[in-house]
Structures are given as C-alpha cells and as structure tokens.
Write an enzyme that holds these catalytic residues in place. Structure first.
Site, PDB file in Angstrom:
ATOM      1  N   GLU A 137      42.145  36.251  35.958  1.00 18.83           N
ATOM      2  CA  GLU A 137      41.518  37.293  34.670  1.00 18.83           C
ATOM      3  C   GLU A 137      42.980  37.862  34.038  1.00 18.83           C
ATOM      4  O   GLU A 137      42.905  38.328  32.712  1.00 18.83           O
ATOM      5  CB  GLU A 137      40.869  38.285  35.516  1.00 18.83           C
ATOM      6  CG  GLU A 137      39.502  37.799  36.109  1.00 18.83           C
ATOM      7  CD  GLU A 137      38.831  38.884  36.961  1.00 18.83           C
ATOM      8  OE1 GLU A 137      39.251  39.366  37.966  1.00 18.83           O
ATOM      9  OE2 GLU A 137      37.530  39.015  36.684  1.00 18.83           O
ATOM     10  N   GLU A 192      35.720  34.764  43.645  1.00 18.18           N
ATOM     11  CA  GLU A 192      35.280  35.915  44.201  1.00 18.18           C
ATOM     12  C   GLU A 192      33.944  35.900  45.083  1.00 18.18           C
ATOM     13  O   GLU A 192      33.793  36.454  46.103  1.00 18.18           O
ATOM     14  CB  GLU A 192      35.081  36.992  43.281  1.00 18.18           C
ATOM     15  CG  GLU A 192      36.220  37.573  42.699  1.00 18.18           C
ATOM     16  CD  GLU A 192      36.955  36.620  41.684  1.00 18.18           C
ATOM     17  OE1 GLU A 192      36.484  35.668  41.084  1.00 18.18           O
ATOM     18  OE2 GLU A 192      37.691  37.409  40.613  1.00 18.18           O
ATOM     19  N   ALA A 214      43.268  39.704  43.249  1.00 15.28           N
ATOM     20  CA  ALA A 214      43.322  41.003  43.746  1.00 15.28           C
ATOM     21  C   ALA A 214      43.675  41.010  45.342  1.00 15.28           C
ATOM     22  O   ALA A 214      43.331  39.941  45.659  1.00 15.28           O
ATOM     23  CB  ALA A 214      42.053  41.881  43.546  1.00 15.28           C
ATOM     24  N   GLY A 249      41.444  37.696  40.203  1.00 16.32           N
ATOM     25  CA  GLY A 249      42.302  38.730  39.327  1.00 16.32           C
ATOM     26  C   GLY A 249      43.486  38.032  38.683  1.00 16.32           C
ATOM     27  O   GLY A 249      43.751  38.410  37.796  1.00 16.32           O
TER      28      GLY A 249
END
Ligand code: HXC
Length: 261
Positions: A115, A135, A68, A112
């Site tokens: 993911e 993260e 992200a 992300g």
C-alpha cells in the site's frame, strides 16, 4: 533529525534526489508507528528542501516492507483503532507529498508495504520483488489503499483475487499487470530509481508539482472536472517564469535554465 528505523541520503550527481531507506531489518521493515512517523518527517523535510527534485523510497533486498506491524496490532481493540485513528496521519502523508515519489521495491511488498508503494507516484521493481495483500490470511482487510489503489492499478478481477486469496504476485506479473513501471536486476534497481529521480529533477519543480497534482486528480474527479482542472493548471503554468524559459529555450535551440519560479 536522528532516525532509528530509516536512513536518509541525498543522491544523484548534484544531490537532488532524496533517498529514504526503510531500515528495520529484523522485522522485514514492518511498518510500526515510530517508523511511519520517521517516514512522514523525512518526506516533509525533502518536500520543503529546495535542492530536492524527487524522492526515492526503498527497503532492503529481502523486503521493501512486510506490512503493518502485526505484533503491534495483535492486541488492539476497535476502540484503540478508531479512537487513536490507527494507521492514519503518518501513512496518509506518503500520498500528500508534492514532489514526485518513486518506490524502488526489492523483495516483499506485502499488506501495508504494498500500500505504501502504491501511494508513491511510480513503482520500479527488482526481479525478485513480491507484491501481495495478505491481510485476509490474518483475519483483517487492507486498510491503506489495498482495496482501492490496487483496483485502479490492475483492475477489479486481479485486485479482488489478490485481496481475497492473500496470494503474492511476482515482479513479472506486477509488470504485466501495470502495477509497476519496469523490472530490473536487484543490484541495479536503486540506481535506476535514482536516475529516474534525476531525470525528473531536471525539470522545473513548480511545473512538475502541477503535473503530478493533475495526474493524481484523475483518480479523484469525474472526467469533465478532471479535464477542467487540468486546463486551469495548464493556464497556470503561463504565470511562471519557467514556462516562458522552457519555450524560449526551445526556440533558441538551447537547454532551459529553470529557476523554479
Ligand atoms: C511484524 C513481522 C512482519 C509484520 C515479518 N515480521 N513480517 N513482524 N509485522 N508484518 C517479522 C517476523 O515476525 C520475524 O520476526 C521476522 O520479521 C522475519 O520474518 P519471517 O517470517 O521469519 O521471515 P520469512 O520466513 O522469510 O517470511 C517472510 C514473510 C513473512 C513471507 C514476509 O514474514 C510474512 O508472511 N509476514 C507477514 C506478512 C503480512 O501478513 N503482512 C500484512 C500485515 S497486515 P521474529 O522476531 O519472529 O524473528 C497489514 C495491514 C495493513 O499490513 C493495514 C494498512 C494500514
């Protein structure tokens, strides 16, 4: 539509594989909102395009996606995230596609990025790919399946270690642990993914969608419910022309001519 952060093509001999290339090279394909909204739109378009049988999602040689967008997140507060349902709708759309999705991962698939790859149905890796959930290093936790899908893919101990240390794993490790299906030389990875998409696209699209739905239900349902659902969908295939065509073609020793009906 004109896209800013992604490229869209139809690939394969008869153009039946939809290709989405994440293309934000200066940020290593960091998944900002605008990029994910474009991915959602492209996925929806391919999903409803009757000429497309499978969808490949890829990035660049250096990065599938480095996560992200940290610069977007840096100054957000809880209310911004909760109130705006941060990283929800467009992200969730990746796992809602009916047609099979294949992630072709060269380079970094972090946070992300890892993911999103795990939201796809199949992951193929380039030899230099790196997967990780870093993260924890920046003071947060995975928010789009890193603590859930990763556990189901590689087991608790390995997933826990990845999430708690933030360490990356190599493509070879990811392969040995079952996170990816296979590993390929970086310059052959995309062709391999497209060939796989073409192979799937030979089959009846409606039956393929039923099969995908049933496999995905194994993650949601207790075994007896999953088996029941599978049996009912199996019964449902007998309501299609393609089921009759497939079996008739076998008996007549010829290739089936599926009509997706
Ligand atoms: C925003 C990013 C970014 C990210 C890289 N960049 N990752 N920008 N968000 N996630 C930017 C850098 O700031 C830099 O921009 C440019 O991309 C190149 O990155 P470098 O760090 O200079 O490249 P390199 O030294 O080769 O290192 C590559 C890297 C490193 C190891 C992948 O960039 C890195 O650690 N990135 C962050 C990985 C990460 O923590 N991801 C998880 C994010 S959290 P400038 O402008 O400086 O040149 C997350 C939450 C998930 O994903 C929640 C899901 C819903």
């Amino acid at each position: 539509p004109a896209y800013k952060h992604i490229l869209i093509e139809k690939k394969g001999e008869v153009g039946n594989v939809g290709l989405i290339t994440l293309n934000r090279p200066k940020a290593l394909n960091a998944l900002c909102d605008a990029l994910m909204q474009e991915v959602q739109q492209a996925l929806e378009d391919f999903d409803s395009d009757p000429s497309i049988g499978a969808i490949v999602l890829t990035g660049s040689e250096k990065a599938f996606a480095a996560g992200a967008d940290i610069k977007d997140m840096q100054n957000k507060g809880f209310i911004d995230c909760f109130g705006g349902n941060f990283l929800s709708t467009s992200w969730d759309s990746v796992s809602k596609v009916k047609k099979p999705t294949i992630a072709a991962v060269n380079g970094y698939a972090l946070g992300g990025g890892c993911e999103v790859a795990m939201m796809c149905d199949i992951i193929l890796a380039g030899e230099k790919a790196k997967f990780g959930q870093p993260e924890i290093i920046i003071g947060t936790i995975p928010g789009a399946g890193g603590t859930q899908r990763l556990v189901k893919a590689i087991g608790k101990s390995r997933a826990m270690q990845m999430c708690l240390t933030g360490d990356m794993i190599t493509a070879q490790q990811a392969n040995a642990w079952g996170l990816v299906s296979s590993v390929h030389p970086p310059d052959q990875l995309l062709d391999e993914a497209i060939r796989l998409g073409e192979k799937i696209s030979q089959h009846s699209k409606v039956i393929v969608a039923m099969c995908k739905e049933s496999v995905n239900n194994s993650f949601e349902l207790p075994l007896s419910e999953g088996l029941h659902f599978e049996k009912r969908l199996f019964h449902c295939t007998f309501a299609t022309k393609d089921r009759r065509e497939g079996m008739t073609a076998f008996v007549e020793k010829r290739k089936p001519n599926f009509t997706d009906s």
